[in-house]
Design a protein around this motif. Structure first.
Motif, short mmCIF file in Angstrom:
data_model
loop_
_atom_site.label_atom_id
_atom_site.label_comp_id
_atom_site.label_asym_id
_atom_site.label_seq_id
_atom_site.Cartn_x
_atom_site.Cartn_y
_atom_site.Cartn_z
N PRO A 38 0.67 -0.88 0.18
CA PRO A 38 -0.03 -0.33 0.17
C PRO A 38 1.63 1.61 -0.05
CG PRO A 38 0.03 -1.10 2.11
CD PRO A 38 1.16 -2.57 0.91
N ARG A 39 0.53 2.69 -0.45
CA ARG A 39 1.42 3.74 -0.72
C ARG A 39 -0.43 4.49 -0.11
NH1 ARG A 39 3.82 7.16 -5.84
NH2 ARG A 39 4.34 8.46 -4.89
N TYR A 40 0.13 5.48 0.44
CA TYR A 40 -0.83 5.94 1.72
C TYR A 40 -0.25 7.58 0.85
CZ TYR A 40 -1.99 2.24 3.79
OH TYR A 40 -2.32 0.58 4.01
N LEU A 41 -0.87 9.06 0.30
CA LEU A 41 -0.88 10.46 0.06
C LEU A 41 -1.26 10.86 0.60
CD1 LEU A 41 -1.58 8.72 -3.38
CD2 LEU A 41 0.76 9.37 -3.24
N GLU A 42 -0.35 11.72 1.04
CA GLU A 42 -1.55 13.35 1.69
C GLU A 42 -1.51 14.28 0.93
OE1 GLU A 42 1.05 13.69 5.01
OE2 GLU A 42 -0.24 13.36 6.00
N PHE A 43 -2.91 14.72 0.19
CA PHE A 43 -2.65 15.57 -0.65
C PHE A 43 -3.14 17.22 -0.13
CE2 PHE A 43 -4.18 11.86 -3.15
CZ PHE A 43 -3.46 11.82 -4.34
N LYS A 44 -3.75 17.32 1.36
CA LYS A 44 -4.01 18.22 2.22
C LYS A 44 -3.87 17.85 3.36
CE LYS A 44 -5.66 21.41 4.22
NZ LYS A 44 -6.00 21.42 6.21
N PRO A 45 -2.59 17.78 3.98
CA PRO A 45 -2.78 17.34 5.49
C PRO A 45 -3.20 18.25 6.79
CG PRO A 45 -0.50 17.97 4.63
CD PRO A 45 -1.08 17.98 3.38
N PHE A 46 -3.67 17.62 7.45
CA PHE A 46 -4.22 18.43 8.72
C PHE A 46 -3.04 18.95 8.89
CE2 PHE A 46 -6.46 14.80 10.01
CZ PHE A 46 -8.04 14.80 10.13
N ARG A 47 -1.98 19.67 8.95
CA ARG A 47 -0.71 20.60 9.71
C ARG A 47 -0.68 21.79 8.58
NH1 ARG A 47 1.45 15.89 7.56
NH2 ARG A 47 2.90 16.38 5.40
N GLU A 48 -1.20 21.89 6.86
CA GLU A 48 -1.69 22.25 6.41
C GLU A 48 -2.92 23.26 6.87
OE1 GLU A 48 -1.57 22.59 2.28
OE2 GLU A 48 0.29 20.87 2.29
N ALA A 49 -2.38 24.78 7.18
CA ALA A 49 -3.12 25.56 7.01
C ALA A 49 -4.81 25.48 6.00
CB ALA A 49 -3.15 27.40 7.04
N ARG A 50 -5.43 26.21 5.85
CA ARG A 50 -6.45 26.15 4.60
C ARG A 50 -5.90 26.66 3.03
NH1 ARG A 50 -12.07 29.58 6.20
NH2 ARG A 50 -12.44 29.52 4.70
N ILE A 51 -6.45 26.03 2.84
CA ILE A 51 -6.20 25.80 1.04
C ILE A 51 -7.00 25.61 -0.01
CG2 ILE A 51 -3.65 24.76 1.97
CD1 ILE A 51 -4.01 23.04 0.14
N PRO A 52 -6.70 26.31 -1.31
CA PRO A 52 -7.81 26.56 -2.10
C PRO A 52 -8.25 24.99 -2.58
CG PRO A 52 -5.93 28.13 -2.67
CD PRO A 52 -5.56 27.64 -1.33
N ARG A 53 -9.43 25.14 -2.83
CA ARG A 53 -9.57 23.52 -3.76
C ARG A 53 -8.78 23.25 -4.59
NH1 ARG A 53 -15.06 21.73 -1.79
NH2 ARG A 53 -15.76 23.20 -0.66
N GLU A 54 -8.35 24.24 -5.48
CA GLU A 54 -7.91 24.13 -6.51
C GLU A 54 -6.27 23.49 -7.13
OE1 GLU A 54 -9.13 27.34 -6.07
OE2 GLU A 54 -10.62 26.79 -7.46
N THR A 55 -5.79 24.02 -5.22
CA THR A 55 -4.55 23.18 -4.81
C THR A 55 -4.68 21.77 -4.79
OG1 THR A 55 -4.19 26.01 -3.54
CG2 THR A 55 -2.84 23.80 -3.76
N VAL A 56 -5.60 21.23 -4.18
CA VAL A 56 -6.12 19.63 -3.52
C VAL A 56 -6.44 19.38 -4.89
CG1 VAL A 56 -7.55 18.37 -2.58
CG2 VAL A 56 -6.77 20.83 -0.99
N ALA A 57 -6.72 20.46 -6.32
CA ALA A 57 -7.26 18.94 -7.25
C ALA A 57 -5.83 18.85 -8.39
CB ALA A 57 -7.93 19.91 -8.21
#
Length: 82
Positions: free
Chosen positions: A25-44
């Protein structure tokens, strides 16, 4: 933004990779808890930039996410699986 007002969230992904002997298995963090609010576009953009989705390990990924939630200090937590 990827976060409801005052509600910490993270966006995770998962897949499997062949390590030469077996699928792992490989797990990926696209937006971790530790990051402040970020734009949806960044996550996308992060989601779309990942090209390794050649398998999946649903049960392992859910356990991985659930374990992360148990480590959070909030009294109420939600795990959404899509």
């Amino acid at each position: 933004m990827v976060q409801a007002e005052g509600v910490p969230c993270e966006v995770l992904g998962f897949t499997t990779e062949y390590d030469g002997d077996s699928m792992q298995p490989r797990y990926l963090e696209f937006k971790p808890f530790r990051e402040a609010r970020i734009p949806r576009e960044t996550v996308a953009a992060r989601l779309l930039s990942f090209d390794g989705l050649h398998g999946n390990a649903d049960g392992d990924a859910i356990l991985f996410a659930a374990k992360r939630l148990t480590e959070r200090k909030e009294s109420r937590r939600v795990l959404i699986v899509l």
